[in-house]
Design an enzyme around this catalytic site. Sequence first.
Site, PDB file in Angstrom:
ATOM      1  N   CYS A 229     -29.901   0.087  -6.329  1.00 37.03           N
ATOM      2  CA  CYS A 229     -28.899   1.013  -6.881  1.00 37.03           C
ATOM      3  C   CYS A 229     -29.116   2.462  -6.446  1.00 37.03           C
ATOM      4  O   CYS A 229     -28.232   3.300  -6.653  1.00 37.03           O
ATOM      5  CB  CYS A 229     -28.908   0.934  -8.396  1.00 37.03           C
ATOM      6  SG  CYS A 229     -28.487  -0.705  -9.022  1.00 37.03           S
TER       7      CYS A 229
ATOM      8  N   CYS B 185     -21.987  -0.403 -20.521  1.00 40.21           N
ATOM      9  CA  CYS B 185     -22.532  -0.990 -19.300  1.00 40.21           C
ATOM     10  C   CYS B 185     -21.657  -0.607 -18.112  1.00 40.21           C
ATOM     11  O   CYS B 185     -20.432  -0.626 -18.207  1.00 40.21           O
ATOM     12  CB  CYS B 185     -22.581  -2.511 -19.410  1.00 40.21           C
ATOM     13  SG  CYS B 185     -23.502  -3.134 -20.825  1.00 40.21           S
ATOM     14  N   SER B 186     -22.290  -0.304 -16.985  1.00 37.20           N
ATOM     15  CA  SER B 186     -21.525   0.035 -15.784  1.00 37.20           C
ATOM     16  C   SER B 186     -20.918  -1.230 -15.191  1.00 37.20           C
ATOM     17  O   SER B 186     -21.539  -2.293 -15.201  1.00 37.20           O
ATOM     18  CB  SER B 186     -22.411   0.732 -14.755  1.00 37.20           C
ATOM     19  OG  SER B 186     -23.492  -0.103 -14.386  1.00 37.20           O
TER      20      SER B 186
ATOM     21  N   HIS C 253     -19.742   1.653 -10.442  1.00 39.22           N
ATOM     22  CA  HIS C 253     -21.057   1.615  -9.796  1.00 39.22           C
ATOM     23  C   HIS C 253     -21.047   0.722  -8.556  1.00 39.22           C
ATOM     24  O   HIS C 253     -21.660  -0.348  -8.544  1.00 39.22           O
ATOM     25  CB  HIS C 253     -22.092   1.134 -10.810  1.00 39.22           C
ATOM     26  CG  HIS C 253     -23.501   1.166 -10.327  1.00 39.22           C
ATOM     27  ND1 HIS C 253     -23.948   2.003  -9.318  1.00 39.22           N
ATOM     28  CD2 HIS C 253     -24.603   0.465 -10.735  1.00 39.22           C
ATOM     29  CE1 HIS C 253     -25.240   1.801  -9.123  1.00 39.22           C
ATOM     30  NE2 HIS C 253     -25.653   0.876  -9.970  1.00 39.22           N
TER      31      HIS C 253
END
Length: 396
Positions: free
Chosen positions: A84, A213-214, A343
């Site tokens: 990430c 939450c992404s 994301h």
Amino acid sequence: MPEKVFVVGVGMTKFEKPGRREGWDYPAMAKESGGNALADAGIDYGDVEQAFVGYVYGESTSGNRAVYELGMTGIPVVNVNNNCSTGSTALYLAAQAIRGGLADCTLALGFEKMQPGSLTSTYTDREQPMMKHLLALAELYEFAMPPAPYMFGAAGREHMDRYGTTPEHFAKIGWKNHKHSVNNPYAQFQQEYSLQEILDAPTIYDPLTKLQCSPTSDGSGAAILASERFVDEHGLADRAVEIVGQTMVTDLANTFDGTAAGLVGKHMSRAAADKVYAQAGLTPDDVDVIELHDCFSANELLTYEALGLCGEGEAGKLVDNDDTTYGGRWVVNPSGGLISKGHPLGATGLAQCAELTWQLRGTADARQVEGARVALQHNIGLGGAVVVTAYRPANR
């Protein structure tokens, strides 16, 4: 002495739910974000001497294919994959080339074309990079699927057990970031929710609900970096933003100190932040605006402490005092963060860079943090690496 490094152009696409834009492949994403960054800098692709292109899900040399949409000039193209933190790793390498005097103008670009749903492993016949972390965490909290919310949710539970943090503290972070995203045309979600709606959303891993939450996302971001010489020769000082501190830290021995917080990178983040503050001659009190890695609301709360915004165990107080939104001590994730903006793994770090560049130029429209002069970026990938970067306008 290292060369100074400046961000002179940024660009990104709108982040989208995977598959929402039919036929939208990664070369088109890269052409859009990279083209926007070049136009923002007012230069041609022929001025770029090296390119660093990040993505997590893709074939080898996809980065080459992506930037060929901008031009085919024979420059070195380095493909980057660091989970990430991939986008900020590309940014770090592009800055390092400038800092070391190896180039005067570089491109950092990241993209992701993701599958809907939770993240999955591509290979099942070899050691998983996160297996050591997961086995250690399973000794503290019973393992659950999917792994990412389990890991960060467990770290949230640990913080609750140790410091009295409540589910409302995490929900308030989700509420804040969704509220911020309303003003971001690049965000995947631009809807405001009530705190109760955040709390009542389906539970993914207690205490985390879906709206904390992404999501998986498609999209791309890009930045053009330049030396002081290049900035002067091209008359870019008025729009240039200087990288005044930057470091990458990978897992330390204390990652495995027997805490969930360590296993999700809190100690890495603290070490990186401390190095950047020392490089830049800054303290947390000097910072005005922050884009940090809120893959889950629990990680944003942990990162407040890791970045030195408060003492250990005191992050809940920042939330209760509204210290991390407009009118508070800092504005954290004015873009809406990963929770609302989305994301796409390879693009996230470069979208953060774009947002902070706009903030320091004073061109962030309805998201603008009044009087922003110092910005801090935090982007983490488990397995693991964290990149922290500090920025100031070149013409300060």
